[in-house]
Every structure is written in C-alpha cells, then in structure tokens.
Design a protein around this motif. Sequence first.
Motif: not given
Length: 352
Positions: A325-329, A315-321, A276-278, A295-305
């Motif tokens: 994600x790097x900052x949190x890690x 993958x799309x959610x990780x590209x957007x965030x 949100x800050x970015x 610019x809607x709020x988004x979260x990482x989507x959990x994969x499922x087989x």
Amino acid sequence: MRIFKEVSPNPLAGGEMPEEAEDWLERMEQCFQEFRCTDEDRMEILAFILEGRVRKWCRSTFAPFIAARGVATWGEFRTAYQRLYFPSALRQAKTSELLSLRQVSFDNAPGNDKLICHNIQKDIVRACALETTNVILKDLVKEQLAVVLRFVDSKGCVVERLLGFKHVASTTAQALKCALLDLLSAHGLSVSRISGQGYDGASNIQGEINGLKTLILKENECVYYVHCFAHQLQLALVAVTKNHINIASLFHVLCNIVNVVGGPCKCHDASRDKKAAKIIQALENEEITKGRGLNQESTLVRPSDTCLGSQYNTMLSLIQMFGSAIDVLDEIVEDGSHSDQRAEALRLVKDM
C-alpha cells in the motif's frame, strides 16, 4: 381459477405412469410460479382440479394435517405425491437399471468412443467449467434471500441451520414475503409453525405498516419479531467507538486508504502485483515458508458499519499489505493524474 385451468395440465385421476405423474407435477409448479400462487392458493386449486382416486387419496392423506393445524402445505402434498408414484422400490429399480445400462454401454462402445483420451477429457472439463462460470456470473446480478432456521432438536438443544437461498426480483417487503413462503412450502413448512422471526433493521424489514415482519405477523400473530442481536451489537459498537476521536480518526484514515489504493482498477492491480512480487522475493530468500493454503492472494477489505467484524478484517488486510500500500501511494504521489489525487496520497502516506 378459469384462466389457471386453461393453462394448467390435465388433472390426475389415478392410474398414470410415474413419468406422466412427474411431468404433471413439474408443469403444475411452473404454473404456480407463473401465477405467483401462495401456499394456500396452491392447496385450494388442488381441491378443484384433482379427480377420481387421486382426489380420494388426497383427502384421506391430508385429513390428519387439516385436523391438527387446519391447513396442509404444498410441500407436504409434493412429498406424499412422490411417495405415491415413486416408492423406494421403484427408485432402487430405476437406479439399478441405469447403472447396468451405463456399464453395458461402456463395455460395448468402440475403442474410439469411450472418451478416455486425455485431450477429449480436458475439452469436456473446460466446457463444464465454462458453463459453471456462466451460471455463477448470472447469479452475481441477482438479489438473493438467505433463510436460516433456528429450532430445538430431539435432544433439546437449540441449533441453527441454513435452509437455502431464494432469488427475489426486488427487495420490497411483499417480494421478500413471497420468496420466504415459497421456500418454506418447498420444504413442507408453513408460517403457522413459526414462533419467531429475526432480521436486520432495514426499513423494508421492520416497517410497522408494510414491513416484512408486519406482513408475516398478519399471517401468524404468534410470530415474535426480534431485531438481529449481532446486527444490534455491530451498530452499538460502531456508535460507541466513533465517539472516541482517535478511533474515529483511525477508521477515517482506513476508509481513505481503501478508497485510494483498492478503489481504482489500476491501483488495485498495482497493489496486488507488488504484494505478489514481495511474496516471491521472500520465498526465494527463504524468509517465509510455502505450502498449501499459505501466501494466498489478498486485497484490502472495505469496512462497513453494518457488517460484523469488517473493520477488524480491514485492519488485518492493511497489516498484510502495508508495504504494498505504501509503494502504491508513493507511485500516486509521483505519477498521479491530478494534483488533488497526489495531495490525498501524500497525506495518507504521512498518516500511515
């Protein structure tokens, strides 16, 4: 049958008012649900409890159905019953009466009793929103069965339509069967009219002895079973791609990132706040445009087989965030609660 007669409403004989007929129908359906009656049981019970003119009407009305298919459904009875006691002319008259009563009541109401004050209206809206939220929260903990019909329309085209959702107390094959039959009968449909069934590959579905497909086949031997093609395709794609070591490694890293960044509530909130800050900073610098739906709020989507397209959405959610994600890690590497968590975060940063 004896116990059912003791708790069921008094039988209809004809000549009842529409309000009495509606109350009888509602109480009968409550009794059917309480005793877990099947569609066939309901029609057999009706044959015993109806009396007088209603009994003769029922026989004459459903004789064509019985002659054609050997059985009539509860949904067909309810539709014909409502037409008998609530014809279209009566429904239109009741609607006009309600509209006129509403208009007269509003025109004659005192000035302070019309609920036109904005504060009162907002209080009513808040109360409605609260009640709606409570209903939604109650449904979150329920298991629900979704039923989709595939049929050929009058133009000869194959179409699919969502019939509805049905709450199930458990996901056993017998419970799913009862829920499915109840939903079909509520819309005037019967198992005898089904020519095919398709589900995923769960054991309670495709079990050869007590699976749902087997229980349906016992009701109608002509119901051909098909393992859902979309589910088969998803499982095949996952199996093929995981045989490639680089792709398998990629999705392994994705799962770990989602677990570390999007798993704990603290990390999840941190990634959302950083995203949100970015966005706010980018809007201030006019690097991105603003508008409805952007610019809607988004979260990482959990994969499922077993969920079609979930890996792609991950993958799309990780590209957007990615930046968030790097900052949190990085924060976990610096301020992690224990060494294993910090080491895992550092390894994921290097992999990214």
